[in-house]
Structure formats: structure tokens, C-alpha cells
Design a protein around this motif. Sequence first.
Motif, PDB file in Angstrom:
ATOM      1  N   VAL A  36      24.408   4.535 -39.290  1.00  0.00           N
ATOM      2  CA  VAL A  36      23.941   5.098 -40.771  1.00  0.00           C
ATOM      3  C   VAL A  36      25.903   5.285 -40.989  1.00  0.00           C
ATOM      4  CG1 VAL A  36      21.605   7.172 -39.534  1.00  0.00           C
ATOM      5  CG2 VAL A  36      24.351   6.918 -39.509  1.00  0.00           C
ATOM      6  N   GLU A  37      26.717   4.917 -39.535  1.00  0.00           N
ATOM      7  CA  GLU A  37      27.833   5.155 -39.935  1.00  0.00           C
ATOM      8  C   GLU A  37      28.264   3.607 -41.428  1.00  0.00           C
ATOM      9  OE1 GLU A  37      30.895   7.096 -40.865  1.00  0.00           O
ATOM     10  OE2 GLU A  37      29.930   7.780 -39.158  1.00  0.00           O
ATOM     11  N   GLY A  38      28.616   4.636 -42.715  1.00  0.00           N
ATOM     12  CA  GLY A  38      29.043   3.315 -44.127  1.00  0.00           C
ATOM     13  C   GLY A  38      27.810   2.787 -44.798  1.00  0.00           C
ATOM     14  N   VAL A  39      26.955   3.593 -44.136  1.00  0.00           N
ATOM     15  CA  VAL A  39      25.743   2.251 -44.999  1.00  0.00           C
ATOM     16  C   VAL A  39      25.319   3.326 -46.145  1.00  0.00           C
ATOM     17  CG1 VAL A  39      23.776   3.978 -43.716  1.00  0.00           C
ATOM     18  CG2 VAL A  39      23.319   1.606 -44.962  1.00  0.00           C
ATOM     19  N   LYS A  40      24.884   2.777 -47.627  1.00  0.00           N
ATOM     20  CA  LYS A  40      24.758   3.436 -48.179  1.00  0.00           C
ATOM     21  C   LYS A  40      23.011   3.348 -48.631  1.00  0.00           C
ATOM     22  CE  LYS A  40      28.718   3.305 -51.835  1.00  0.00           C
ATOM     23  NZ  LYS A  40      29.483   4.075 -50.548  1.00  0.00           N
ATOM     24  N   LYS A  41      22.099   1.902 -48.042  1.00  0.00           N
ATOM     25  CA  LYS A  41      20.571   2.186 -48.349  1.00  0.00           C
ATOM     26  C   LYS A  41      20.448   1.480 -46.291  1.00  0.00           C
ATOM     27  CE  LYS A  41      17.104  -0.261 -51.393  1.00  0.00           C
ATOM     28  NZ  LYS A  41      16.714  -1.797 -52.467  1.00  0.00           N
ATOM     29  N   LEU A  42      19.472   1.832 -45.585  1.00  0.00           N
ATOM     30  CA  LEU A  42      18.987   1.744 -45.161  1.00  0.00           C
ATOM     31  C   LEU A  42      17.515   1.731 -45.507  1.00  0.00           C
ATOM     32  CD1 LEU A  42      18.699   0.786 -41.186  1.00  0.00           C
ATOM     33  CD2 LEU A  42      18.368   3.821 -41.447  1.00  0.00           C
ATOM     34  N   VAL A  43      16.821   0.565 -45.587  1.00  0.00           N
ATOM     35  CA  VAL A  43      16.231   0.454 -45.237  1.00  0.00           C
ATOM     36  C   VAL A  43      14.558  -0.093 -43.951  1.00  0.00           C
ATOM     37  CG1 VAL A  43      13.628  -2.021 -46.870  1.00  0.00           C
ATOM     38  CG2 VAL A  43      15.889  -0.904 -47.021  1.00  0.00           C
ATOM     39  N   LEU A  44      13.756   1.040 -44.264  1.00  0.00           N
ATOM     40  CA  LEU A  44      12.829   0.950 -43.040  1.00  0.00           C
ATOM     41  C   LEU A  44      12.031  -0.369 -43.087  1.00  0.00           C
ATOM     42  CD1 LEU A  44      12.787   4.211 -40.840  1.00  0.00           C
ATOM     43  CD2 LEU A  44      13.516   2.169 -40.003  1.00  0.00           C
ATOM     44  N   ASP A  45      11.362  -1.029 -42.974  1.00  0.00           N
ATOM     45  CA  ASP A  45      10.619  -2.501 -43.023  1.00  0.00           C
ATOM     46  C   ASP A  45       9.434  -2.075 -42.146  1.00  0.00           C
ATOM     47  OD1 ASP A  45       8.650  -4.322 -43.564  1.00  0.00           O
ATOM     48  OD2 ASP A  45      10.042  -6.176 -44.197  1.00  0.00           O
ATOM     49  N   LEU A  46       8.010  -1.721 -42.888  1.00  0.00           N
ATOM     50  CA  LEU A  46       7.234  -1.065 -41.520  1.00  0.00           C
ATOM     51  C   LEU A  46       5.500  -1.995 -41.900  1.00  0.00           C
ATOM     52  CD1 LEU A  46       7.155   3.198 -41.812  1.00  0.00           C
ATOM     53  CD2 LEU A  46       8.959   1.393 -40.783  1.00  0.00           C
ATOM     54  N   ALA A  47       6.463  -2.919 -42.539  1.00  0.00           N
ATOM     55  CA  ALA A  47       4.492  -3.979 -42.577  1.00  0.00           C
ATOM     56  C   ALA A  47       3.998  -4.843 -41.370  1.00  0.00           C
ATOM     57  CB  ALA A  47       5.550  -5.237 -43.499  1.00  0.00           C
TER      58      ALA A  47
END
Length: 100
Positions: A36-47
Motif C-alpha cells: 500500500v505504501e505509494g500505491v495509487k491502484k491495488l487490484v485484487l484479481d479474484l478469478a
Amino acid sequence: MEIVKNGEKENISLSVKGRLDTNTAPELEKVALECVEGVKKLVLDLASLDYISSAGLRVILMLHKTLSSRGAKLVVAHPKDEVMEVFDMTGFSSFLVIEE
């Protein structure tokens, strides 16, 4: 559960495979919080996520709140029907950004 991390500092994707439950939620929480530090977008791919329990929902809610407070975005991508049903029943689908 298996977690695969892809991406760069500002845009990171975590692919989650298997079951997200009481036994595995702490692992996802640890890996995600490291991102999370410095991230603008975190995607959780739950496929490839077959099951999510309340412990898994807690981690996703914590991530949503943490990222929102930093002006970043959490995206839940490709949830299976079973997982989407849990999001719908719990109201998570009303506030999560979900990409099918």
C-alpha cells in the motif's frame, strides 16, 4: 491459498487463488499491506478464488479503508459467481469497485 504479485510501485495486482478464510486471511493482509505504501491502484484479481469467508471480507474492507484514506483505489477484479454472491449479500458490492 496462493498469492501472485504483479506490477509496479503505483499499480499493483495481487492474484489470489484458492480459499480466503480464517487460516489464509492473515497472509493476504500481510502481503497487501506491504504493497500500500505509494500505491495509487491495488487490484485484487479474484478469478481463481473459490471461497471467501468473513475473515477474507474483513481484509478486503480494511484494504478499502486504508487505500481510500490515502487517496488510492482498490479494485476487485473477476470474482467468480460464488464470491460475487457473498459481496452482494453482505453489501460489499455497493462500495467496492468491481470489474468483472
